[in-house]
Design a protein around this motif. Structure first.
Motif, mmCIF file in Angstrom:
data_model
loop_
_atom_site.group_PDB
_atom_site.id
_atom_site.type_symbol
_atom_site.label_atom_id
_atom_site.label_comp_id
_atom_site.label_asym_id
_atom_site.label_seq_id
_atom_site.Cartn_x
_atom_site.Cartn_y
_atom_site.Cartn_z
ATOM 1 N N LEU A 1 -7.041 -9.847 -18.755
ATOM 2 C CA LEU A 1 -5.692 -11.082 -18.542
ATOM 3 C C LEU A 1 -4.403 -10.969 -18.663
ATOM 4 N N LEU A 2 -4.178 -9.118 -18.748
ATOM 5 C CA LEU A 2 -2.852 -9.145 -18.374
ATOM 6 C C LEU A 2 -2.441 -8.597 -16.509
ATOM 7 N N GLY A 3 -3.959 -8.490 -16.187
ATOM 8 C CA GLY A 3 -4.157 -8.483 -14.843
ATOM 9 C C GLY A 3 -3.871 -9.716 -13.962
ATOM 10 N N THR A 4 -4.518 -10.862 -14.801
ATOM 11 C CA THR A 4 -4.480 -12.577 -13.960
ATOM 12 C C THR A 4 -3.161 -12.936 -14.379
ATOM 13 N N VAL A 5 -2.723 -12.695 -15.423
ATOM 14 C CA VAL A 5 -1.016 -13.043 -15.889
ATOM 15 C C VAL A 5 0.008 -12.669 -14.751
ATOM 16 N N ILE A 6 -0.410 -10.558 -14.547
ATOM 17 C CA ILE A 6 0.476 -10.605 -13.247
ATOM 18 C C ILE A 6 0.088 -10.828 -12.044
ATOM 19 N N GLY A 7 -1.345 -11.400 -11.646
ATOM 20 C CA GLY A 7 -0.860 -11.646 -10.618
ATOM 21 C C GLY A 7 -1.224 -12.742 -9.909
ATOM 22 N N VAL A 8 -1.198 -13.932 -10.699
ATOM 23 C CA VAL A 8 -0.474 -14.820 -10.396
ATOM 24 C C VAL A 8 0.298 -15.293 -10.065
ATOM 25 N N LEU A 9 1.391 -14.328 -11.368
ATOM 26 C CA LEU A 9 2.710 -14.342 -11.089
ATOM 27 C C LEU A 9 3.290 -13.960 -9.754
ATOM 28 N N LEU A 10 2.664 -12.893 -8.978
ATOM 29 C CA LEU A 10 2.681 -12.653 -8.228
ATOM 30 C C LEU A 10 2.385 -12.911 -7.290
ATOM 31 N N ALA A 11 0.859 -13.633 -6.727
ATOM 32 C CA ALA A 11 1.059 -14.333 -6.049
ATOM 33 C C ALA A 11 1.459 -15.604 -5.365
ATOM 34 N N THR A 12 2.239 -16.533 -6.155
ATOM 35 C CA THR A 12 3.020 -17.609 -6.718
ATOM 36 C C THR A 12 4.551 -17.233 -5.680
ATOM 37 N N ASN A 13 4.733 -15.540 -6.323
ATOM 38 C CA ASN A 13 5.915 -15.304 -5.652
ATOM 39 C C ASN A 13 5.947 -13.878 -4.221
ATOM 40 N N VAL A 14 5.243 -14.013 -3.858
ATOM 41 C CA VAL A 14 5.230 -13.235 -3.147
ATOM 42 C C VAL A 14 5.749 -13.052 -1.934
ATOM 43 N N SER A 15 6.137 -14.190 -1.085
ATOM 44 C CA SER A 15 6.097 -14.632 -0.332
ATOM 45 C C SER A 15 7.606 -14.545 -0.693
ATOM 46 N N ASP A 16 8.585 -15.569 -1.914
ATOM 47 C CA ASP A 16 9.874 -14.610 -1.559
ATOM 48 C C ASP A 16 9.936 -13.560 -2.107
ATOM 49 N N VAL A 17 9.484 -12.928 -2.216
ATOM 50 C CA VAL A 17 9.524 -10.683 -2.557
ATOM 51 C C VAL A 17 8.928 -10.420 -1.182
ATOM 52 N N ALA A 18 8.589 -10.662 -0.095
ATOM 53 C CA ALA A 18 8.210 -10.093 0.601
ATOM 54 C C ALA A 18 9.869 -10.712 1.666
ATOM 55 N N ALA A 19 10.787 -12.169 1.367
ATOM 56 C CA ALA A 19 11.671 -12.711 1.890
ATOM 57 C C ALA A 19 12.377 -11.406 1.909
ATOM 58 N N TRP A 20 12.541 -11.509 0.529
ATOM 59 C CA TRP A 20 13.795 -11.057 -0.476
ATOM 60 C C TRP A 20 13.713 -9.075 0.277
ATOM 61 N N VAL A 21 13.072 -9.041 0.625
ATOM 62 C CA VAL A 21 12.841 -6.781 1.035
ATOM 63 C C VAL A 21 13.310 -7.193 2.195
ATOM 64 N N GLU A 22 13.104 -8.196 3.070
ATOM 65 C CA GLU A 22 13.464 -8.499 4.795
ATOM 66 C C GLU A 22 15.031 -8.872 4.547
ATOM 67 N N ARG A 23 15.540 -9.068 4.149
ATOM 68 C CA ARG A 23 17.197 -9.538 3.211
ATOM 69 C C ARG A 23 17.911 -8.120 3.024
ATOM 70 N N THR A 24 17.286 -7.549 2.271
ATOM 71 C CA THR A 24 18.111 -6.609 1.894
ATOM 72 C C THR A 24 17.424 -5.324 2.732
ATOM 73 N N PHE A 25 16.436 -5.033 2.980
ATOM 74 C CA PHE A 25 16.392 -3.469 4.006
ATOM 75 C C PHE A 25 16.885 -4.039 5.448
ATOM 76 N N ASN A 26 17.137 -5.662 5.769
ATOM 77 C CA ASN A 26 17.252 -5.856 6.988
ATOM 78 C C ASN A 26 15.739 -4.894 8.038
ATOM 79 N N ALA A 27 14.826 -5.540 7.371
ATOM 80 C CA ALA A 27 13.005 -5.519 7.845
ATOM 81 C C ALA A 27 13.195 -6.773 8.882
ATOM 82 N N HIS A 28 11.707 -6.393 9.904
ATOM 83 C CA HIS A 28 12.046 -7.726 10.156
ATOM 84 C C HIS A 28 10.375 -7.635 10.286
ATOM 85 N N LEU A 29 9.681 -8.049 9.103
ATOM 86 C CA LEU A 29 8.245 -7.182 8.753
ATOM 87 C C LEU A 29 6.887 -8.021 9.351
ATOM 88 N N PHE A 30 7.544 -9.527 9.227
ATOM 89 C CA PHE A 30 6.341 -10.134 10.363
ATOM 90 C C PHE A 30 6.691 -10.735 11.850
#
Length: 411
Positions: free
Chosen positions: A331-360
């Motif tokens: 249950l804990l993994g499901t909650v964390i996984g759903v939260l990550l899956a729905t926000n992973v695009s924003d997290v990746a964009a934040w990483v790119e902005r913060t570290f000035n990386a061009h991952l994609f």
């Protein structure tokens, strides 16, 4: 008394602090490992679903779902389009003429697939009009001999809007100077970019201009179709071919791009299998912690047996205890996984902005796509619970085999 007794005792064992703190640590690691495995599985499968969606939208948005070709040049494409659009599953139809050739500009040469289209009808079957980097698809007017290039193709040539590029066709013509290839100059009036291979391959012109270049004015090769369900293309193509007769034949996307989607499907299956080992490792931890708990509780088991508890009740007690660990981790993994899956695009964009990386930048999308499928979530949860429950069977069976007299001998 609380009923059922096995559930009550199993719940008490789960919440009680073990005398051996090492057992508690192993139990915690088991739950955390299960949580991590479920969360990673949900996130990774969601990202793969996102890439699959982008491939379908971008590549198959440019590639024809299904096309109907005339064995002879089609004189009245409107009649053919009306005929096929009446078929269930067909959303729209547009005419096309295809040619292979080379484009030349200031000494730069690039091979291309030239598509003759009707700009207005093409918007109904293709996404090219929605991804114009410069110019407009509507600039492809009959008689103007304008051309719209893919972004990669334009970069190879070094061409921009307003430049004159030369199309070289493989058809040879005889002139006083001998056999010469055919040339035609076009004006670049648009550049599209969908971040796919077609950017470096496709060029578009008006369908009537393309027909003139093939010395067949007023005709087309056939019509391309947009389908409601692109995976129905093979069956629908066969049905249309039977209905239209021998004057026509059909071709669908699975012949040109099917291997790509089969590879993605296989990759998704293999990733699911490999990441499932994380859950399996957590299940082994549950078995280890359960076996140590059984050893620690031998005295308690013996007392319960002398008070009348059956081997089945003892087995159920430890099954409850182990299953609760699996349930909590899942249950804990499901909650964390759903939260990550729905926000992973924003997290990746934040990483790119913060570290000035061009991952994609090297991919056909400039962000990390994600699409959460609840069917995948339910499947992962079901598999995790099943593995967790199965991991409790052997330790629980061992607990039920404890003999009271032998267990109490040294107490």
């Amino acid at each position: 008394m609380f009923r059922p007794l096995s559930f009550y005792v199993g719940l008490r064992y789960t919440g009680a602090r073990a005398r051996n703190s090492f057992i508690s640590v192993i139990t915690l690691i088991s739950a955390l490992g299960l949580m991590l495995g479920v969360a990673v599985l949900i996130t990774v499968l969601s990202v793969m679903n996102g890439f699959d969606r982008e491939l379908q939208t971008r590549i198959l948005g440019m590639v024809t779902h299904l096309s109907v070709h005339g064995r002879e040049p089609v004189q009245d494409w409107h009649a053919l389009a009306k005929r096929v659009e009446g078929h269930d599953g067909v959303l729209a139809a547009a005419p096309f003429v295809q040619m292979e050739g080379m484009l030349s500009y200031r000494g730069n040469v690039a091979g291309t697939m030239v598509n003759g289209i009707d700009p207005q009808a093409e918007r109904k079957v293709s996404i090219v009009g929605d991804f114009m980097e410069a110019g407009e698809l509507s600039s492809l007017k009959s008689g103007d001999f304008n051309v719209v290039l893919g972004y990669g193709l334009a970069r190879k040539l070094g061409a921009r809007l307003g430049d004159k590029v030369t199309l070289v066709l493989p058809e040879a013509t005889i002139s006083p100077a001998g056999v010469m290839p055919r040339f035609k100059r076009f004006t670049v009036t648009g550049i599209f970019r969908v971040r796919a291979e077609v950017d470096s391959l496709y060029a578009y012109m008006n369908v009537e201009d393309a027909a003139r270049l093939q010395h067949q004015p007023g005709t087309v090769e056939g019509v391309r179709l947009k389908l409601r369900d692109l995976f129905s293309a093979p069956a629908l193509g066969w049905s249309l071919q039977q209905e239209l007769g021998p004057e026509y034949y059909t071709s669908d996307w699975t012949r040109s791009q099917g291997s790509l989607f089969q590879a993605i499907k296989m990759e998704k299956t293999m990733m699911t299998l490999l990441l499932s080992f994380i859950v399996a490792v957590a299940a082994f931890n549950i078995i280890s912690s359960q076996m140590m708990l059984v050893t620690e509780k031998r005295g308690n088991i013996a007392v319960l047996r002398t008070l009348g508890a059956s081997p089945g009740m003892i087995m159920r007690i430890f099954m409850v205890q182990g299953s609760l660990i699996g349930l909590a981790g899942t249950l804990l993994g499901t909650v964390i996984g759903v939260l990550l899956a729905t926000n992973v695009s924003d997290v990746a964009a934040w990483v790119e902005r913060t570290f000035n990386a061009h991952l994609f930048d090297a991919y056909f999308v400039n962000y990390l796509p994600s699409q959460l499928e609840w069917s995948d979530v339910l499947t992962i949860v079901g598999i995790s619970l099943l593995i967790s429950f199965s991991a409790t069977l052997y330790p629980s069976w061992r607990a039920s085999r404890v003999q009271p007299a032998e267990a109490l001998r040294y107490e």
